[in-house]
Design a protein around this motif. Structure first.
Motif, PDB file in Angstrom:
ATOM      1  N   LYS A   1       0.835  -1.205   0.000  1.00 27.41           N
ATOM      2  CA  LYS A   1       0.000   0.000   0.000  1.00 27.41           C
ATOM      3  C   LYS A   1       0.870   1.256   0.000  1.00 27.41           C
ATOM      4  CE  LYS A   1      -2.354   1.034   3.691  1.00 27.41           C
ATOM      5  NZ  LYS A   1      -3.264   0.933   4.868  1.00 27.41           N
ATOM      6  N   LYS A   2       0.362   2.301  -0.601  1.00 30.32           N
ATOM      7  CA  LYS A   2       1.140   3.536  -0.787  1.00 30.32           C
ATOM      8  C   LYS A   2       0.899   4.569   0.296  1.00 30.32           C
ATOM      9  CE  LYS A   2       2.618   1.872  -4.698  1.00 30.32           C
ATOM     10  NZ  LYS A   2       4.006   1.363  -4.817  1.00 30.32           N
ATOM     11  N   ASN A   3      -0.081   4.350   1.131  1.00 30.89           N
ATOM     12  CA  ASN A   3      -0.371   5.339   2.176  1.00 30.89           C
ATOM     13  C   ASN A   3      -0.633   4.628   3.495  1.00 30.89           C
ATOM     14  OD1 ASN A   3      -2.726   4.179   1.207  1.00 30.89           O
ATOM     15  ND2 ASN A   3      -3.990   5.941   1.732  1.00 30.89           N
ATOM     16  N   GLY A   4       0.347   4.688   4.371  1.00 28.37           N
ATOM     17  CA  GLY A   4       0.206   4.105   5.695  1.00 28.37           C
ATOM     18  C   GLY A   4       0.881   4.997   6.711  1.00 28.37           C
ATOM     19  N   PHE A   5       0.839   4.573   7.968  1.00 25.33           N
ATOM     20  CA  PHE A   5       1.452   5.363   9.033  1.00 25.33           C
ATOM     21  C   PHE A   5       2.338   4.454   9.881  1.00 25.33           C
ATOM     22  CE2 PHE A   5       1.837   7.665  13.011  1.00 25.33           C
ATOM     23  CZ  PHE A   5       1.949   8.990  12.592  1.00 25.33           C
ATOM     24  N   TYR A   6       3.549   4.925  10.127  1.00 20.49           N
ATOM     25  CA  TYR A   6       4.496   4.160  10.934  1.00 20.49           C
ATOM     26  C   TYR A   6       4.952   4.976  12.143  1.00 20.49           C
ATOM     27  CZ  TYR A   6       8.071   7.091   8.692  1.00 20.49           C
ATOM     28  OH  TYR A   6       8.809   8.168   8.256  1.00 20.49           O
ATOM     29  N   VAL A   7       5.469   4.270  13.149  1.00 16.82           N
ATOM     30  CA  VAL A   7       6.147   4.882  14.290  1.00 16.82           C
ATOM     31  C   VAL A   7       7.463   4.136  14.447  1.00 16.82           C
ATOM     32  CG1 VAL A   7       6.081   5.401  16.743  1.00 16.82           C
ATOM     33  CG2 VAL A   7       3.973   5.500  15.404  1.00 16.82           C
TER      34      VAL A   7
ATOM     35  N   LEU B   1       2.319   9.602  21.184  1.00 18.32           N
ATOM     36  CA  LEU B   1       1.229   9.301  20.252  1.00 18.32           C
ATOM     37  C   LEU B   1       0.045  10.242  20.470  1.00 18.32           C
ATOM     38  CD1 LEU B   1       1.325   5.391  20.367  1.00 18.32           C
ATOM     39  CD2 LEU B   1       2.320   6.899  18.640  1.00 18.32           C
ATOM     40  N   LYS B   2      -0.254  10.523  21.733  1.00 17.78           N
ATOM     41  CA  LYS B   2      -1.365  11.427  22.033  1.00 17.78           C
ATOM     42  C   LYS B   2      -1.064  12.843  21.564  1.00 17.78           C
ATOM     43  CE  LYS B   2      -4.238  13.129  25.837  1.00 17.78           C
ATOM     44  NZ  LYS B   2      -4.491  13.076  27.315  1.00 17.78           N
ATOM     45  N   GLU B   3       0.143  13.334  21.839  1.00 12.65           N
ATOM     46  CA  GLU B   3       0.517  14.694  21.441  1.00 12.65           C
ATOM     47  C   GLU B   3       0.497  14.865  19.929  1.00 12.65           C
ATOM     48  OE1 GLU B   3       4.325  15.358  23.188  1.00 12.65           O
ATOM     49  OE2 GLU B   3       3.554  15.261  25.251  1.00 12.65           O
ATOM     50  N   ASN B   4       0.764  13.807  19.190  1.00 13.40           N
ATOM     51  CA  ASN B   4       0.802  13.893  17.730  1.00 13.40           C
ATOM     52  C   ASN B   4      -0.476  13.393  17.075  1.00 13.40           C
ATOM     53  OD1 ASN B   4       3.735  14.708  16.759  1.00 13.40           O
ATOM     54  ND2 ASN B   4       3.971  13.438  18.602  1.00 13.40           N
ATOM     55  N   GLU B   5      -1.512  13.197  17.882  1.00 12.95           N
ATOM     56  CA  GLU B   5      -2.860  12.844  17.412  1.00 12.95           C
ATOM     57  C   GLU B   5      -2.850  11.625  16.494  1.00 12.95           C
ATOM     58  OE1 GLU B   5      -4.327  16.478  15.678  1.00 12.95           O
ATOM     59  OE2 GLU B   5      -4.801  17.327  17.635  1.00 12.95           O
ATOM     60  N   VAL B   6      -2.063  10.638  16.888  1.00 11.39           N
ATOM     61  CA  VAL B   6      -2.015   9.383  16.136  1.00 11.39           C
ATOM     62  C   VAL B   6      -3.301   8.605  16.389  1.00 11.39           C
ATOM     63  CG1 VAL B   6      -0.796   7.182  15.858  1.00 11.39           C
ATOM     64  CG2 VAL B   6       0.491   9.306  16.229  1.00 11.39           C
ATOM     65  N   GLN B   7      -3.845   8.020  15.339  1.00 12.72           N
ATOM     66  CA  GLN B   7      -5.091   7.273  15.460  1.00 12.72           C
ATOM     67  C   GLN B   7      -4.824   5.816  15.836  1.00 12.72           C
ATOM     68  OE1 GLN B   7      -8.208   8.768  15.176  1.00 12.72           O
ATOM     69  NE2 GLN B   7      -6.845  10.570  15.191  1.00 12.72           N
ATOM     70  N   PRO B   8      -5.559   5.267  16.796  1.00 12.21           N
ATOM     71  CA  PRO B   8      -5.407   3.843  17.131  1.00 12.21           C
ATOM     72  C   PRO B   8      -5.620   2.965  15.896  1.00 12.21           C
ATOM     73  CG  PRO B   8      -6.744   4.965  18.782  1.00 12.21           C
ATOM     74  CD  PRO B   8      -6.554   5.942  17.658  1.00 12.21           C
ATOM     75  N   GLY B   9      -4.915   1.844  15.872  1.00  6.16           N
ATOM     76  CA  GLY B   9      -5.026   0.942  14.736  1.00  6.16           C
ATOM     77  C   GLY B   9      -4.110   1.310  13.587  1.00  6.16           C
ATOM     78  N   PHE B  10      -3.144   2.207  13.824  1.00  7.13           N
ATOM     79  CA  PHE B  10      -2.210   2.571  12.742  1.00  7.13           C
ATOM     80  C   PHE B  10      -1.415   1.339  12.317  1.00  7.13           C
ATOM     81  CE2 PHE B  10       0.077   3.283  16.717  1.00  7.13           C
ATOM     82  CZ  PHE B  10       1.343   2.799  16.471  1.00  7.13           C
TER      83      PHE B  10
END
Length: 239
Positions: free
Chosen positions: A32-38, A136-145
């Motif tokens: 996939k071309k659009n995802g979110f990582y940490v 994660l909270k400060e950067n408004e990361v969505q659960p299930g990333f």
């Protein structure tokens, strides 16, 4: 049968070469071309990076890196957001601790450093610590990333104390583990995750509810390598 089939969620090969790791991560997410990582312990922008290839595919993410040298390099060469902190437990939130400056293997753990560098003297720099929950909270990361990579040289358990896995539920957790104990593994299992395979020193964890299963051959390899092999690993790292 394919050794690893992410479409059918059947794993027939528990132990895998790290050479294939990045390609397997992309395959896990269907390219996939659009995802979110940490990326915890982002370190060098490209060398041995678990997320540089995802940047190149168009992903977004957080690059958590406390060392100023690597922060500078990451700002030059990466598209993810730089988070200039070390991840640790809630007791260390906002505290300044000494990071042992050991290039690609910098760590907050003196015992970890000394066990692998018996003839070297530790050089340190001061870094600020935060829990992963707060980041994660400060950067408004969505659960299930999608993806999180954890490689912080022996401080993983302290970091996990400040990470509510049940709340954030990443789809794939890749964590370095020399498996000298099963402490990290037991923590992940208690948090609702399942170990499906290894690539080099990295363990792959997915939610138990994700439907992945290991074949009988993979289960045998898991038992032999992950459980029976612990005595040999302890001897190896004590020499």
């Amino acid at each position: 049968m394919q050794p690893i089939d992410f479409k059918t969620k059947v794993i027939d090969s528990f132990k895998n070469s790290p050479i294939n790791e990045l390609g397997l991560v992309r395959e896990f997410f269907g390219n996939k071309k659009n995802g979110f990582y940490v990326d915890i312990g982002a370190n060098d922008p490209a060398h041995e990076s678990q997320t540089f290839h995802l940047d190149n595919m168009g992903w977004d993410g957080l690059l958590v890196e406390p060392h100023p040298r690597y922060q500078f390099l990451l700002k030059e060469k990466r598209t993810g957001k730089i988070i200039p902190y070390a991840c640790s437990n809630p007791e260390n939130q906002n505290k300044t601790l000494e990071l042992i400056d050991n290039h690609l293997h910098s760590t907050l753990e003196l015992d970890w450093f000394e066990s692998r560098n018996k003839d070297s003297k530790a050089k340190t720099i001061n870094v600020i610590c935060k829990t992963l929950d707060s980041i994660l909270k400060e950067n408004e990361v969505q659960p299930g990333f999608e993806f999180i990579s954890i490689d912080i040289e022996g401080h993983e358990m302290e970091m996990l104390k400040g990470f509510n896995i049940s709340k954030w539920r990443p789809q794939l957790i890749l964590m370095e583990d020399h498996v000298l104990s099963h402490q990290k593994h037991n923590h992940m299992v208690a948090g609702g995750y399942k170990l499906i395979m290894r690539t080099g020193l990295n363990s792959w964890y997915v939610p138990k509810s994700s439907g992945f299963r290991l074949t009988l051959s993979a289960k045998f390899s898991f038992f032999r390598k992950f459980w029976l092999g612990i005595i040999g690993r302890k001897i190896k790292y004590s020499i």
